[in-house]
Enzyme design. Structure first.
Site, PDB file in Angstrom:
ATOM      1  N   LYS A  11      45.957  36.534  40.192  1.00  0.00           N
ATOM      2  CA  LYS A  11      44.756  36.775  40.993  1.00  0.00           C
ATOM      3  C   LYS A  11      44.916  36.317  42.456  1.00  0.00           C
ATOM      4  O   LYS A  11      45.819  35.534  42.773  1.00  0.00           O
ATOM      5  CB  LYS A  11      43.573  36.062  40.327  1.00  0.00           C
ATOM      6  CG  LYS A  11      43.212  36.638  38.952  1.00  0.00           C
ATOM      7  CD  LYS A  11      41.930  36.008  38.422  1.00  0.00           C
ATOM      8  CE  LYS A  11      41.517  36.626  37.097  1.00  0.00           C
ATOM      9  NZ  LYS A  11      40.227  36.093  36.609  1.00  0.00           N
ATOM     10  N   TYR A  51      36.538  45.757  36.080  1.00  0.00           N
ATOM     11  CA  TYR A  51      35.719  44.749  35.394  1.00  0.00           C
ATOM     12  C   TYR A  51      34.368  45.321  34.945  1.00  0.00           C
ATOM     13  O   TYR A  51      33.406  44.564  34.763  1.00  0.00           O
ATOM     14  CB  TYR A  51      35.513  43.532  36.294  1.00  0.00           C
ATOM     15  CG  TYR A  51      36.694  42.571  36.312  1.00  0.00           C
ATOM     16  CD1 TYR A  51      36.987  41.781  35.199  1.00  0.00           C
ATOM     17  CD2 TYR A  51      37.509  42.438  37.432  1.00  0.00           C
ATOM     18  CE1 TYR A  51      38.051  40.895  35.202  1.00  0.00           C
ATOM     19  CE2 TYR A  51      38.586  41.554  37.443  1.00  0.00           C
ATOM     20  CZ  TYR A  51      38.844  40.778  36.320  1.00  0.00           C
ATOM     21  OH  TYR A  51      39.902  39.899  36.323  1.00  0.00           O
ATOM     22  N   ASN A 114      40.468  31.588  38.734  1.00  0.00           N
ATOM     23  CA  ASN A 114      41.258  30.993  37.659  1.00  0.00           C
ATOM     24  C   ASN A 114      42.657  31.599  37.518  1.00  0.00           C
ATOM     25  O   ASN A 114      43.261  31.541  36.456  1.00  0.00           O
ATOM     26  CB  ASN A 114      40.475  31.011  36.338  1.00  0.00           C
ATOM     27  CG  ASN A 114      40.107  32.418  35.906  1.00  0.00           C
ATOM     28  OD1 ASN A 114      40.490  33.389  36.548  1.00  0.00           O
ATOM     29  ND2 ASN A 114      39.382  32.526  34.807  1.00  0.00           N
ATOM     30  N   HIS A 117      44.784  36.847  34.914  1.00  0.00           N
ATOM     31  CA  HIS A 117      44.030  37.692  33.983  1.00  0.00           C
ATOM     32  C   HIS A 117      44.978  38.134  32.878  1.00  0.00           C
ATOM     33  O   HIS A 117      46.152  38.385  33.136  1.00  0.00           O
ATOM     34  CB  HIS A 117      43.491  38.945  34.697  1.00  0.00           C
ATOM     35  CG  HIS A 117      42.969  39.979  33.745  1.00  0.00           C
ATOM     36  ND1 HIS A 117      41.662  39.998  33.334  1.00  0.00           N
ATOM     37  CD2 HIS A 117      43.601  40.984  33.085  1.00  0.00           C
ATOM     38  CE1 HIS A 117      41.506  40.989  32.463  1.00  0.00           C
ATOM     39  NE2 HIS A 117      42.667  41.600  32.298  1.00  0.00           N
ATOM     40  N   GLU A 128      43.919  48.738  30.142  1.00  0.00           N
ATOM     41  CA  GLU A 128      44.211  48.062  31.412  1.00  0.00           C
ATOM     42  C   GLU A 128      45.583  48.431  31.948  1.00  0.00           C
ATOM     43  O   GLU A 128      45.767  48.569  33.168  1.00  0.00           O
ATOM     44  CB  GLU A 128      44.056  46.545  31.230  1.00  0.00           C
ATOM     45  CG  GLU A 128      42.596  46.173  30.983  1.00  0.00           C
ATOM     46  CD  GLU A 128      42.365  44.703  30.698  1.00  0.00           C
ATOM     47  OE1 GLU A 128      41.187  44.320  30.554  1.00  0.00           O
ATOM     48  OE2 GLU A 128      43.337  43.918  30.630  1.00  0.00           O
TER      49      GLU A 128
HETATM   50  P1  DAT Z   1      38.994  35.856  30.785  1.00  0.00           P
HETATM   51  O1  DAT Z   1      39.493  36.116  32.182  1.00  0.00           O
HETATM   52  O2  DAT Z   1      39.474  34.529  30.260  1.00  0.00           O
HETATM   53  O3  DAT Z   1      39.270  36.995  29.840  1.00  0.00           O
HETATM   54  P2  DAT Z   1      36.229  36.790  30.824  1.00  0.00           P
HETATM   55  O4  DAT Z   1      36.747  38.119  30.404  1.00  0.00           O
HETATM   56  O5  DAT Z   1      35.118  36.197  30.014  1.00  0.00           O
HETATM   57  O6  DAT Z   1      37.396  35.693  30.882  1.00  0.00           O
HETATM   58  O7  DAT Z   1      35.714  36.862  32.330  1.00  0.00           O
HETATM   59  C1  DAT Z   1      36.448  37.573  33.309  1.00  0.00           C
HETATM   60  C2  DAT Z   1      36.521  36.745  34.560  1.00  0.00           C
HETATM   61  O8  DAT Z   1      35.198  36.601  35.104  1.00  0.00           O
HETATM   62  C3  DAT Z   1      37.029  35.313  34.383  1.00  0.00           C
HETATM   63  O9  DAT Z   1      38.436  35.221  34.387  1.00  0.00           O
HETATM   64  C4  DAT Z   1      36.406  34.618  35.556  1.00  0.00           C
HETATM   65  C5  DAT Z   1      35.072  35.308  35.704  1.00  0.00           C
HETATM   66  N1  DAT Z   1      34.024  34.554  34.990  1.00  0.00           N
HETATM   67  C6  DAT Z   1      33.783  34.548  33.661  1.00  0.00           C
HETATM   68  N2  DAT Z   1      32.773  33.744  33.344  1.00  0.00           N
HETATM   69  C7  DAT Z   1      32.345  33.210  34.515  1.00  0.00           C
HETATM   70  C8  DAT Z   1      31.321  32.294  34.876  1.00  0.00           C
HETATM   71  N3  DAT Z   1      30.517  31.749  33.957  1.00  0.00           N
HETATM   72  N4  DAT Z   1      31.181  31.976  36.190  1.00  0.00           N
HETATM   73  C9  DAT Z   1      31.995  32.524  37.137  1.00  0.00           C
HETATM   74  N5  DAT Z   1      32.964  33.391  36.856  1.00  0.00           N
HETATM   75  C10 DAT Z   1      33.146  33.731  35.578  1.00  0.00           C
HETATM   76 MG    MG Z   2      38.537  38.906  29.779  1.00  0.00          MG
END
Ligand code: DAT
Ligand code: MG
Length: 140
Positions: A11, A51, A114, A117, A128
């Site tokens: 990222k 997304y 974070n 991905h 994807e």
């Molecule tokens: P992952 O990336 O672990 O698959 P996800 O699919 O639930 O997690 O969410 C996609 C991304 O969205 C994640 O990497 C960071 C962001 N995100 C998720 N939950 C969040 C939150 N509560 N606050 C801010 N950003 C968030």
């Molecule tokens: Mg995810």
């Protein structure tokens, strides 16, 4: 166990801090092979489409803005149980909950920024990969 392919992305928060090599090293050390890779700067529209599953969530706007704010490295990883293995090497979404030695534990700045991905299931991995790569760009 089956040889799988999964989609991975380094990222903008990580490319900005020059962490591409360190993140790829962790993936390779876990037995994953990079079979496709390119550095791109996605548009906001591309981030919104990629997304789309999160549309309507409170973090959607921040997420899509961050993902289009700088370059990313999109990759296809191949290996035994690659989908789960990539998720294990990445660590939990929230770096506060990520295990020692994981990408997110070592490099993530916050739950939003974070660093990596990874696809979460075979269906999303296929979608994807197809979103970012043509068949001829993947060289196993
Ligand atoms: P992952 O990336 O672990 O698959 P996800 O699919 O639930 O997690 O969410 C996609 C991304 O969205 C994640 O990497 C960071 C962001 N995100 C998720 N939950 C969040 C939150 N509560 N606050 C801010 N950003 C968030
Ligand atoms: Mg995810």
């Amino acid at each position: 166990m089956a040889i799988e392919r999964t989609f991975s992305m380094i990222k903008p928060d990580a490319t900005a801090r020059n962490l591409t090599g360190k993140i790829v090293a962790k993936l390779e050390d876990a037995g994953l092979r990079v079979v496709a890779s390119k550095r791109i700067h996605m548009s906001l529209a591309q981030a919104e489409a990629f997304y789309a599953v999160h549309k309507g969530r409170p973090f959607y706007e921040e997420l899509t803005k961050q993902m289009s704010a700088g370059p990313v490295v999109v990759q296809v990883l191949e290996g035994e149980n690659a989908i789960l293995k990539n998720r294990e090497v990445m660590g939990a979404t929230n770096p506060a909950n990520a295990a020692e030695g994981t990408i997110r534990k070592e490099f993530a700045l916050s739950i939003g920024e974070n660093s990596a991905h990874g696809s979460d299931a075979p269906e999303t991995a296929a979608e994807e990969i197809a979103f970012w790569f043509s068949k001829t760009e993947i060289v196993g």
